[in-house]
Structures are given as structure tokens and as C-alpha cells.
Design a protein around this motif. Structure first.
Motif, short mmCIF file in Angstrom:
data_model
loop_
_atom_site.label_atom_id
_atom_site.label_comp_id
_atom_site.label_asym_id
_atom_site.label_seq_id
_atom_site.Cartn_x
_atom_site.Cartn_y
_atom_site.Cartn_z
N LEU A 1 -35.06 31.79 -11.54
CA LEU A 1 -35.01 32.65 -12.85
C LEU A 1 -33.72 33.05 -12.92
N THR B 1 -31.26 35.00 -15.26
CA THR B 1 -30.84 35.81 -16.48
C THR B 1 -29.49 35.80 -17.19
N GLU C 1 -26.77 27.41 -17.41
CA GLU C 1 -27.33 28.64 -18.30
C GLU C 1 -28.56 29.44 -17.97
N PRO C 2 -28.73 30.56 -18.56
CA PRO C 2 -29.87 31.36 -18.16
C PRO C 2 -31.05 30.47 -18.43
N GLY C 3 -32.03 30.76 -17.88
CA GLY C 3 -33.16 30.23 -18.08
C GLY C 3 -34.42 30.21 -16.79
N GLU C 4 -35.55 29.59 -17.10
CA GLU C 4 -36.34 29.55 -15.73
C GLU C 4 -36.53 27.85 -15.51
N TYR C 5 -36.27 27.86 -14.18
CA TYR C 5 -35.89 26.44 -13.58
C TYR C 5 -36.86 26.27 -12.41
N PRO D 1 -35.68 22.63 -16.38
CA PRO D 1 -36.32 23.44 -17.06
C PRO D 1 -37.82 23.40 -16.85
#
Length: 632
Positions: free
Chosen positions: A407, A409, A419-423, A492
Motif C-alpha cells: 500500500l 500512500t 503512484e499512490p495506490g493498493e498493489y 492494481p
């Protein structure tokens, strides 16, 4: 002034028809029917562009490409050929060809490509001339000028003091080069033809505050106040170097983009035809194997033919991966399953046989989140990375495949900005010698390969990885040191769950029960392949050769399902055909089946109510499962 074009083609009728079209657009056209004749014209005339057929009677077209690249680098070269192959396309693009058009082509497209190519070359020349003028002006305006005798400073201009941060009192009378330059970095750039001029040199300069910057120095002997002295011009080239590096990087990106565009257009133009050819090579051996006894003498050879066809289809699929906008089937998957399937695969066993002593281990996160992906492309990326790792680690090396959740932030700057995100991530690490620093920025460029073409790679493996990750909205990181290299792919996360594999019917349970199927395809051999497979599966089969025939058939007959080719020439395509069919039969079911379809076409088909897509070449099992799912 009209641009000059040399048209090299051994087909007189083709040249005669193309010449007036180009002349109508203002080009001065010269025609050559042989390679030797074209070399004669090239010696006497400087052409803006060359339109070249690869199949000349006396000299290889690719050999002429090499000559043009070396002797006439400012000439745009465009290939026009009716014999397009993946191999000669790759070789031509590597040789500096601007674009590659397959005959027959739209004349308007040629005119547009020709205009863009000439404009591109003109911009490059203009940029080069502009850089020369810039260097001359900069020497006259903001260079630091010093006059010295035996190293002691006699006089300097204001720009010099501002450049280095000293006052006149601090420098006059000192051994100037000991203060301003790091003598160990002074290096001659090239020989000067003027005997009174010394240099130019490049060196690293030192400001009063200790900061360092690159400079260029030119020295000339002069008479100063009745005695011999030297005058030196010192120029800060920091901005020039940065600007030049940016320009070179931009030019490289532009060249790569054009090369990718050309390769993508070529791949898209031949994919439909190649996949149609592959369908017969894969399907007929499969039907033979179903009928032949297990101990048939040539069963192994027939299996090899089928498998070779599948590998050839995979090559076409790799090329299409380089073309953005190509449809690929997405499904919810867990990377742990893909890793497990690979480690137990034939490809992994073959890798062990090629590199004895190598070890491949995996460390997977049991709580790994799912992703929505093209299973084929993500698996292919994993295979490419492990193959590269094995080649780097050699015998006795170690490869570790890792999965996990991450994750972010805020944005993280790595090989690229993530880039920010949940991967979820897939990491492949090897303990090889690492990637050279000069090579690292280019490893994802198409054709940037240190391997032997045809034996260990084509230079597209990592390009496929790059495009696959970014087509999935993900990111990529590379870390390389002397003791190993790691590639980490970020995808993602999706909250969806994988389909229950128990719901997917097997070949034994998904045969037909006499349902009526209409096959719509412009290729006769494709209709015959579909008829053979569907008959084997227990369906009643009808075939038509185009969309218009299909519409008329549906007006008078009912069918349970339509197998609809997307790209049909001449006539209307699959989407338009189905759109007109549902005007007569709104509840009509259909499946798209095609060798090449863009994502836009598939999205339109889904909006019209088509839910399943089969990519040529397909197997009996592929077809039977999708038919049963759609009909039931």
C-alpha cells in the motif's frame, strides 16, 4: 522547392501508377528498377526520400538500407513491400528505416508518411544547425575571458568573476589555473587547425564556494602591452550539457515511439492473416490426434506440428502486445497461482535442462490480493523475466520469485515514479553480475538486446513486460547491483473474486446436442475449420462468407448461435453485422471469433450484447467451453 524522391521497385506498372500520385503532391520523382541503377542515381543526386522495395532482382533491399544509412543519413527511407515478414520488418527498423508499408496500401497513407518523414529529417538538421549557432553566440557573449602570462592572471572580464564568485583583487597576479580548475580533469577535445590557437579543452572548474561545474577552454597567443601573453575563453557548459542530454533523450524517445508505431502497425496489419494461417496448422493436427490410435507411428511428429503452430501464434501475440489498444481477455487471478503454475510448467523444466544447477524458488504471500489481468500476458512477462534471470545467473545461479501486497500512500520515485495506490507485486531476483549502468536506462527499449537474434531473444522480451504492466495500469521497478538484479512488477488490486473453475465445463461435458450454429467468416479455410470442429462437437453447422449473407440467412432461418468474424473484407465487419441482425432477431446470441480485434471493437460488441470472444487460432477445447457457456 520540390522535394526529391527516388522510387526503387522492379515492378514498372507499380512505379508508373505511383509516380503521378506523388508528383501531384509536388514531389520530383526518379524511378529505378534495380539496385545498381538506384546506386547510380544516389551518386549523382541528393534525394530527400527513398521509397524502397525489398525484393529487387540484383541487390538485397536490406543491403541498400544499410548503404543508405551509412552514406546518406539525412535521406528518409520508407519500405514498400508485398513480402512482409516479421524478420525483415525487425531488421529494416533496426537499420534506420523510417517506416514500413505492406503492399497494397492506401496512397494517402504513403503521402502522409512521406511528408512526416521528410519533416522529421528537416527538424533534425535544423536542430543541429541551431546548436552550432548557439555555441558561436555563447562564446561571444557570456564566456569568461582571462589574459595571463606564465599562468599569472593579468586581466579578466566581468563574466569571469561572476562565473567563479571571486573579486578582481582576489585573482589578479595569482596562478589562475591552480585556483579555477581541477588540473587532473583537463582533457583535449580535438586538434585545432589554427597554429596560434591552443585547445579546445574540457575540464572541471571550481568556484570560490567549492562547487564544481564543467567548462570548455580555448587559448590563443596575443601581444599584450608590448609583450607576449595568452588569452583564454572559459565557458560554463553546464546548461549546454543538460540541454544536449535532454535533447538527445527526447530524440531517442521520439525515435523509439516512431519505431514502436511502425512495428505496431505492421503487427496489426499481419496479425489477422497470420492467425488465420495458424488456425489450420493448430486445428487439423488436433483433429488428427483425436482420431489416431495412441501408438500411431507419426503421432509424435503431428504433435510437434501442432505445438510449433502454437509457438508461432505466441510470437504474433508478443508483437501485438507492443500495440496499445489490442484486445486481451481480462480475468480475476491471484499471482500466487500464476507463479505455482509456472514452476510446474514445461517451460520451467526446459529452463532447468538448459541451465543445469540453477535453482528457482518462490516466496508467496498467503494473504495476497487478487488482480484483474490478461493471464496470458502476465504469465508471459513472468516467463521472460525468469528466462533473463537464468541467462544472467548461469549455471549454479539462484532465482527467487516473490509475491506480496503493498500500500503506497504517496508517490515513490524508483526506476519510474510509482503512484499512490493498493498493489500486489511480483518480484524476480537473480544473483547474476547485474546490469551495466549504461544499459539500465535502455533495457525496456524495443530491440535493445545483447542476445543472439533467433537463439536467445529478439530484443522484445522486456518490452513485452513493460507494455503488459502499463496496459494493466501498473508500474515497474528495477534494482541492479554487482551481486544481482531484481525486477518488481506492481499491479492494481481488485476486490473481485476469481471465477469458480468447477463452473468451467470440460471437453467431455460440453459437447453439443444438435444446436444450429451459423459461422460467418470471409475466409473459406476458416469456415471449413470451424465446420470440422463444430461437427465433431455435435452441432449442426451452416456457413456464410460475409456479413450481408449472414443477415439474409437470419431473416429466413433461426439458429441457436452465431460465430462471427470481426474483420471481414470486403463487406461490413462483425459489429455492424450483429447490429443489423438484432434488428430482426433481438434475442440472437453470438460469439466474436477473430485473429485480430481492437479493444474499441470488442467494447462496442459488448455494448451490443456479445459476451464472449475467441481469439484465433483456437483449439477444440477453447471452442467447446465457450460455446457451452454461451448456449447454456
Amino acid at each position: 522547392m520540390a522535394y526529391s524522391v527516388l522510387l526503387i521497385d522492379d515492378e514498372p506498372n507499380f512505379c508508373t501508377s505511383l509516380k503521378p500520385l506523388l508528383e501531384a503532391d509536388g514531389y520530383a520523382v526518379t524511378i529505378s528498377h534495380t539496385g545498381r541503377e538506384s546506386l547510380f542515381h544516389l551518386e549523382s543526386t541528393l534525394f530527400d526520400a527513398v521509397l524502397l522495395d525489398l525484393g529487387l532482382p540484383d541487390i538485397s533491399g536490406l543491403s541498400l538500407v544499410d548503404t543508405l544509412r551509412k552514406k546518406y543519413p539525412d535521406t528518409v527511407v520508407i519500405i514498400l513491400t508485398g513480402c512482409a515478414t516479421i524478420e525483415n520488418a525487425v531488421e529494416a527498423l533496426r537499420g534506420g528505416v523510417y517506416d514500413y508499408l505492406k503492399k497494397p496500401f492506401d496512397p494517402e497513407r504513403l503521402v502522409n508518411v512521406l511528408a512526416r518523414g521528410i519533416e522529421y529529417k528537416a527538424l533534425k538538421r535544423k536542430l543541429s544547425n541551431s546548436e552550432k549557432r548557439f555555441r558561436q553566440l555563447s562564446r561571444a557573449t557570456w564566456e569568461g575571458i582571462i589574459i595571463y602570462d606564465k599562468g599569472a592572471l593579468l586581466q579578466a572580464n566581468t563574466q569571469l568573476y561572476e562565473m567563479f564568485g571571486y573579486t578582481e583583487e582576489e585573482l589578479v597576479g595569482t596562478q589562475i589555473f591552480d585556483i579555477l580548475l581541477d588540473r587532473t580533469t583537463i582533457k583535449a577535445m580535438h586538434l585545432q587547425s589554427d597554429p596560434e590557437t591552443i585547445g579546445p579543452f574540457e575540464a572541471t572548474a571550481q568556484r570560490k564556494d567549492g562547487s564544481r561545474f564543467p567548462v570548455e577552454i580555448r587559448v590563443k597567443r596575443i601581444d599584450y602591452s608590448g609583450r607576449s601573453a595568452e588569452v583564454a575563453a572559459i565557458r560554463d557548459v553546464t546548461s549546454n550539457r543538460i540541454s544536449l542530454e535532454k535533447q538527445l533523450a527526447l530524440q531517442q524517445k521520439l525515435a523509439d515511439a516512431r519505431r514502436m508505431e511502425a512495428l505496431g502497425l505492421m503487427a496489426a496489419s499481419v496479425a489477422h492473416d497470420l492467425n488465420n494461417i495458424m488456425a489450420g496448422i493448430i486445428t487439423y493436427p488436433e483433429l488428427l490426434l483425436l482420431d489416431l490410435p495412441k501408438n500411431f507411428k507419426y503421432r509424435k511428429e503431428i504433435t510437434m506440428i501442432r505445438d510449433a503452430g502454437k509457438r508461432a501464434a505466441a510470437v504474433v501475440n508478443d508483437l501485438l502486445t507492443l500495440t496499445r489498444g489490442v484486445n486481451s481477455k481480462r480475468e480475476v487471478q491471484n499471482l500466487n497461482d500464476l507463479v505455482r503454475n509456472y514452476i510446474n510448467s514445461v517451460e520451467c523444466r526446459e529452463l532447468y535442462s538448459r541451465y543445469p544447477g540453477i535453482t528457482i524458488t518462490s516466496t508467496t504471500d498467503p494473504e495476497l490480493a487478487n488482480i484483474s489481468c490478461s493471464t496470458v500476458h502476465v504469465t508471459k512477462s513472468l516467463v521472460n523475466l525468469v528466462n533473463n534471470a537464468a541467462e544472467a545467473a548461469k549455471e549454479g545461479g539462484s532465482i527467487v520469485i516473490t509475491t506480496g501486497n503493498r500500500l503506497l500512500t504517496k508517490a515513490v520515485s524508483r526506476y519510474e515514479t510509482i503512484e499512490p495506490g493498493e498493489y500486489t507485486f511480483l518480484k524476480v531476483h537473480d544473483n547474476g553480475p547485474g546490469i551495466a549502468a549504461d544499459d539500465l536506462p535502455h533495457i525496456f527499449d524495443p530491440f535493445y538486446s545483447k542476445k543472439v537474434l533467433g537463439r536467445s531473444g529478439t530484443g522484445l522480451g522486456l518490452t513485452v513486460v513493460w507494455n503488459t504492466v502499463h496496459d494493466h495500469g501498473g508500474f515497474l521497478d528495477v534494482q541492479s547491483r554487482d551481486n544481482g538484479t531484481s525486477f518488481t512488477l506492481y499491479f492494481p488490486v481488485t476486490q473481485e473474486q476469481p471465477a469458480d473453475s468447477r463452473l468451467i465445463p470440460s471437453l467431455l461435458t460440453c459437447k453439443g446436442q444438435g444446436e444450429r450454429i451459423l459461422v460467418v467468416d470471409d475466409q473459406k479455410n476458416q469456415r471449413e475449420i470451424a465446420r470440422s470442429l463444430l461437427t465433431r462437437l455435435g452441432y449442426q453447422v451452416h456457413t456464410v462468407a460475409g456479413g450481408e449473407e449472414a443477415i439474409e440467412f437470419i431473416k429466413h432461418h433461426r439458429v441457436d448461435l452465431i460465430l462471427l468474424d470481426m474483420v471481414m473484407d470486403p463487406g461490413i465487419n462483425g459489429c455492424e453485422t450483429y447490429q443489423r441482425i438484432i434488428e430482426h432477431r433481438p434475442d440472437q446470441k453470438a460469439i466474436i471469433i477473430s485473429g485480430y480485434s481492437s479493444s474499441d471493437d470488442i467494447e462496442l460488441a459488448r455494448k451490443l450484447g456479445i459476451h464472449h470472444f475467441i481469439k484465433k487460432p483456437y483449439t477444440l477445447n477453447d471452442l467447446s467451453q465457450v460455446l457451452r457457456l454461451e448456449i447454456s
